[in-house]
Design an enzyme around this catalytic site. Sequence first.
Site, PDB file in Angstrom:
ATOM      1  N   LEU A  10     -14.976  14.974 -17.322  1.00 61.49           N
ATOM      2  CA  LEU A  10     -16.094  15.832 -17.736  1.00 61.49           C
ATOM      3  C   LEU A  10     -15.937  16.145 -19.232  1.00 61.49           C
ATOM      4  O   LEU A  10     -15.985  17.280 -19.661  1.00 61.49           O
ATOM      5  CB  LEU A  10     -16.109  17.125 -16.887  1.00 61.49           C
ATOM      6  CG  LEU A  10     -17.365  17.980 -16.952  1.00 61.49           C
ATOM      7  CD1 LEU A  10     -18.599  17.245 -16.449  1.00 61.49           C
ATOM      8  CD2 LEU A  10     -17.177  19.272 -16.163  1.00 61.49           C
ATOM      9  N   GLY A  11     -15.712  15.064 -20.004  1.00 61.04           N
ATOM     10  CA  GLY A  11     -15.615  15.199 -21.465  1.00 61.04           C
ATOM     11  C   GLY A  11     -16.984  14.914 -22.073  1.00 61.04           C
ATOM     12  O   GLY A  11     -18.014  15.304 -21.515  1.00 61.04           O
ATOM     13  N   LYS A 102     -14.566   0.346 -21.412  1.00 59.20           N
ATOM     14  CA  LYS A 102     -14.438  -1.065 -21.828  1.00 59.20           C
ATOM     15  C   LYS A 102     -12.991  -1.502 -21.937  1.00 59.20           C
ATOM     16  O   LYS A 102     -12.673  -2.679 -21.761  1.00 59.20           O
ATOM     17  CB  LYS A 102     -15.168  -1.314 -23.146  1.00 59.20           C
ATOM     18  CG  LYS A 102     -14.807  -0.356 -24.270  1.00 59.20           C
ATOM     19  CD  LYS A 102     -15.671   0.876 -24.241  1.00 59.20           C
ATOM     20  CE  LYS A 102     -15.177   1.930 -25.209  1.00 59.20           C
ATOM     21  NZ  LYS A 102     -16.132   2.964 -25.482  1.00 59.20           N
ATOM     22  N   ASP A 198     -11.624  -1.415 -29.896  1.00 58.29           N
ATOM     23  CA  ASP A 198     -12.765  -1.066 -29.048  1.00 58.29           C
ATOM     24  C   ASP A 198     -13.849  -2.148 -29.155  1.00 58.29           C
ATOM     25  O   ASP A 198     -14.406  -2.583 -28.144  1.00 58.29           O
ATOM     26  CB  ASP A 198     -13.300   0.303 -29.486  1.00 58.29           C
ATOM     27  CG  ASP A 198     -14.536   0.718 -28.722  1.00 58.29           C
ATOM     28  OD1 ASP A 198     -14.397   1.158 -27.570  1.00 58.29           O
ATOM     29  OD2 ASP A 198     -15.654   0.584 -29.267  1.00 58.29           O
ATOM     30  N   LYS A 202     -15.282  -4.777 -26.271  1.00 58.60           N
ATOM     31  CA  LYS A 202     -16.709  -4.940 -25.962  1.00 58.60           C
ATOM     32  C   LYS A 202     -17.157  -6.392 -26.103  1.00 58.60           C
ATOM     33  O   LYS A 202     -17.931  -6.888 -25.274  1.00 58.60           O
ATOM     34  CB  LYS A 202     -17.531  -4.024 -26.876  1.00 58.60           C
ATOM     35  CG  LYS A 202     -17.352  -2.545 -26.531  1.00 58.60           C
ATOM     36  CD  LYS A 202     -17.904  -1.659 -27.628  1.00 58.60           C
ATOM     37  CE  LYS A 202     -17.838  -0.191 -27.244  1.00 58.60           C
ATOM     38  NZ  LYS A 202     -18.086   0.698 -28.375  1.00 58.60           N
ATOM     39  N   GLY A 302     -21.973   8.578 -28.260  1.00 58.68           N
ATOM     40  CA  GLY A 302     -22.470   9.952 -28.168  1.00 58.68           C
ATOM     41  C   GLY A 302     -22.816  10.289 -26.727  1.00 58.68           C
ATOM     42  O   GLY A 302     -23.079   9.401 -25.906  1.00 58.68           O
TER      43      GLY A 302
HETATM   44  N1  LIG Z   1     -17.798   9.084 -26.389  1.00 57.94           N
HETATM   45  C1  LIG Z   1     -18.641   8.073 -26.459  1.00 57.94           C
HETATM   46  O1  LIG Z   1     -19.589   8.057 -27.253  1.00 57.94           O
HETATM   47  C2  LIG Z   1     -18.475   6.909 -25.541  1.00 57.94           C
HETATM   48  C3  LIG Z   1     -17.410   6.817 -24.676  1.00 57.94           C
HETATM   49  N2  LIG Z   1     -17.301   5.730 -23.847  1.00 57.94           N
HETATM   50  C4  LIG Z   1     -16.210   5.675 -22.895  1.00 57.94           C
HETATM   51  O2  LIG Z   1     -16.394   6.708 -21.936  1.00 57.94           O
HETATM   52  C5  LIG Z   1     -15.131   7.123 -21.439  1.00 57.94           C
HETATM   53  C6  LIG Z   1     -15.007   8.637 -21.630  1.00 57.94           C
HETATM   54  O3  LIG Z   1     -15.103   8.921 -23.004  1.00 57.94           O
HETATM   55  P1  LIG Z   1     -15.314  10.428 -23.520  1.00 57.94           P
HETATM   56  O4  LIG Z   1     -16.219  11.166 -22.620  1.00 57.94           O
HETATM   57  O5  LIG Z   1     -15.657  10.298 -24.960  1.00 57.94           O
HETATM   58  O6  LIG Z   1     -13.825  10.998 -23.370  1.00 57.94           O
HETATM   59  P2  LIG Z   1     -13.336  12.512 -23.452  1.00 57.94           P
HETATM   60  O7  LIG Z   1     -11.951  12.472 -23.982  1.00 57.94           O
HETATM   61  O8  LIG Z   1     -14.346  13.367 -24.107  1.00 57.94           O
HETATM   62  O9  LIG Z   1     -13.284  12.959 -21.904  1.00 57.94           O
HETATM   63  C7  LIG Z   1     -12.325  12.508 -21.004  1.00 57.94           C
HETATM   64  C8  LIG Z   1     -12.432  13.311 -19.712  1.00 57.94           C
HETATM   65  O10 LIG Z   1     -11.538  12.776 -18.756  1.00 57.94           O
HETATM   66  C9  LIG Z   1     -10.637  13.772 -18.287  1.00 57.94           C
HETATM   67  N3  LIG Z   1      -9.337  13.124 -18.132  1.00 57.94           N
HETATM   68  C10 LIG Z   1      -8.718  12.302 -19.008  1.00 57.94           C
HETATM   69  N4  LIG Z   1      -7.556  11.857 -18.488  1.00 57.94           N
HETATM   70  C11 LIG Z   1      -7.441  12.439 -17.274  1.00 57.94           C
HETATM   71  C12 LIG Z   1      -6.453  12.399 -16.243  1.00 57.94           C
HETATM   72  N5  LIG Z   1      -5.345  11.679 -16.378  1.00 57.94           N
HETATM   73  N6  LIG Z   1      -6.671  13.111 -15.132  1.00 57.94           N
HETATM   74  C13 LIG Z   1      -7.776  13.870 -14.992  1.00 57.94           C
HETATM   75  N7  LIG Z   1      -8.760  13.936 -15.923  1.00 57.94           N
HETATM   76  C14 LIG Z   1      -8.581  13.237 -17.043  1.00 57.94           C
HETATM   77  C15 LIG Z   1     -10.616  14.862 -19.349  1.00 57.94           C
HETATM   78  O11 LIG Z   1     -10.311  16.093 -18.713  1.00 57.94           O
HETATM   79  P3  LIG Z   1     -10.315  17.496 -19.494  1.00 57.94           P
HETATM   80  O12 LIG Z   1     -11.765  17.749 -19.844  1.00 57.94           O
HETATM   81  O13 LIG Z   1      -9.790  18.485 -18.525  1.00 57.94           O
HETATM   82  O14 LIG Z   1      -9.458  17.285 -20.701  1.00 57.94           O
HETATM   83  C16 LIG Z   1     -12.053  14.786 -19.869  1.00 57.94           C
HETATM   84  O15 LIG Z   1     -12.901  15.573 -19.063  1.00 57.94           O
HETATM   85  C17 LIG Z   1     -14.086   6.307 -22.208  1.00 57.94           C
HETATM   86  O16 LIG Z   1     -13.758   5.173 -21.454  1.00 57.94           O
HETATM   87  C18 LIG Z   1     -14.830   5.888 -23.472  1.00 57.94           C
HETATM   88  O17 LIG Z   1     -14.328   4.697 -24.027  1.00 57.94           O
HETATM   89  C19 LIG Z   1     -18.219   4.727 -23.836  1.00 57.94           C
HETATM   90  C20 LIG Z   1     -19.299   4.755 -24.666  1.00 57.94           C
HETATM   91  C21 LIG Z   1     -19.491   5.845 -25.617  1.00 57.94           C
HETATM   92  N1  LIG Z   2     -15.768   5.030 -29.673  1.00 54.85           N
HETATM   93  C1  LIG Z   2     -16.874   4.204 -29.299  1.00 54.85           C
HETATM   94  C2  LIG Z   2     -17.684   4.927 -28.268  1.00 54.85           C
HETATM   95  C3  LIG Z   2     -18.640   4.049 -27.591  1.00 54.85           C
HETATM   96  O1  LIG Z   2     -18.308   3.040 -27.006  1.00 54.85           O
HETATM   97  C4  LIG Z   2     -17.740   3.895 -30.502  1.00 54.85           C
HETATM   98  O2  LIG Z   2     -17.550   4.543 -31.537  1.00 54.85           O
HETATM   99  O3  LIG Z   2     -18.570   3.000 -30.415  1.00 54.85           O
END
Ligand SMILES: NC(=O)C1=CN([C@@H]2O[C@H](COP(=O)(O)OP(=O)(O)OC[C@H]3O[C@@H](n4cnc5c(N)ncnc54)[C@H](OP(=O)(O)O)[C@@H]3O)[C@@H](O)[C@H]2O)C=CC1
Ligand SMILES: N[C@@H](CC=O)C(=O)O
EC number: 1.1.1.3
Length: 431
Positions: A10-11, A102, A198, A202, A302
Amino acid sequence: MVFKVGLLGLGTVGTGTAKILLDPEGRHPLLQSIEICKVGVKSLSKSRQVSLPPDCLTTDLEAIVSDPAIDVVVELIGGLEPARSLILKAIKQGKHIVTANKAVISRYGDQIFTAANQAGVYVMLEAAVGGGIPVIQPLKQGLGVNRIQAVTGIVNGTTNYILTRMQNEGGDFEPILAEAQRLGYAEADPAADVDGFDAADKIAILASLAFGGRIKRDEVYCEGIRQVSAADISYADKLGFVIKLLAIAKRPYPNQPGLQVRVHPTLVPKAHPLASVNSVYNAILVEGEPIGQVMFFGPGAGAGPTASAVVSDIINIAATLTSAATQPVANPLLACSHQHYSPIIPNAELFSRLYLRLLVKDQPKVIGRLGNCFGDHGVSLESVVQIGMQDKIAELVVITHEVQEGAFQAALDEIRGFPEIQDIPSLLRVL
Ligand SMILES: NC(=O)C1=CN([C@@H]2O[C@H](COP(=O)(O)OP(=O)(O)OC[C@H]3O[C@@H](n4cnc5c(N)ncnc54)[C@H](OP(=O)(O)O)[C@@H]3O)[C@@H](O)[C@H]2O)C=CC1
Ligand SMILES: N[C@@H](CC=O)C(=O)O
Ligand code: NA
């Protein structure tokens, strides 16, 4: 029919996904049938931007992937472990998977898709490439009948954001990266963005879909943007180029099996459609027969854009399950079915245009000596420009025609030994 979703993470993306699922009004009607059942996180004490039903949040992700009530596991924690193990366990329990990861798909796709095909479940990954841009499903479906010749993309939002701001404002790298992190674009470890990993993940995924064979992630050549300096951006600009981190997959020799799959900073001519893709935007140019060129453009990272892709995958699964009378039979346009690896051609055998910046002592015949050395190795030069002169050190920029990279490297190895050579700060490719 109600579909229960277990959300892992839930990030940035998890929160964006929950927001869409909790606010279905005015969106596709299938969203009304999707319910968030459990959400797995690392910390229960963090404040969250979405309000979820009580007892929904848990740190027990293993319990989510084995919960019999859950139909679809949405993996948004990122990284290799525990993501890989949780996905495999969920598949074993008969759950469909949606992931934005990815890194895990490019390295363990073989294991994951084989397990999914055996279990008769789908693994959907639209968010893993190009964020909100629909590109995975178009490659699987809308372009499926084409013979793909090349996929060339700007597929990392963070580095495109950094390069765009360096180009426009001449700012320093570190504060711009910090801003990309604040905006939720960067990976947990931003080295994955900056060093090109990254983008390599992809392009491995895109190449696999486009050319119909898995790609060994270790064989994807990868250079990041750390070596791209303000000086190179400025010289490139004067020569009519912008510098972009390009991810390229192509079949360089028609009707032969080898592929070129690589990521590197590239001088892109200003008139090329990828040159005007700026900031967090991504674009993927696909060239195929008979379609010609198609370009997919949109926000590459994003919360909202990426969540748009995640939730579109969830409703795709919901739609397929709704239409399947009994147990789902894998829809071949949604499933992944490659069972073999594609051979990758080594860089040394590939032909590229190259940009080289050198600092040389201001001595007679130095340019001629460089030209002769390149000529002896069969490297044909398009231009040699003296950019500046300081303390009797001249700064030269050399641009080659399409030359074999192995021959170019052999010439460069020899040139590095010339006493006139002070430094060779940059070597970049030109589109
Ligand atoms: N950000 C972006 O724009 C994009 C991201 N992605 C991909 O999406 C995925 C998520 O990215 P993003 O949302 O940015 O990451 P974040 O770091 O914002 O969120 C990660 C989430 O996962 C939880 N988490 C991480 N490790 C664990 C674990 N071991 N056990 C339990 N919970 C865990 C964290 O918990 P807590 O909140 O408690 O810390 C957090 O809620 C990644 O694979 C990323 O590559 C893909 C496209 C775009
Ligand atoms: N960190 C990545 C997130 C999306 O995949 C990026 O910057 O493109
Ligand atoms: Na996408």
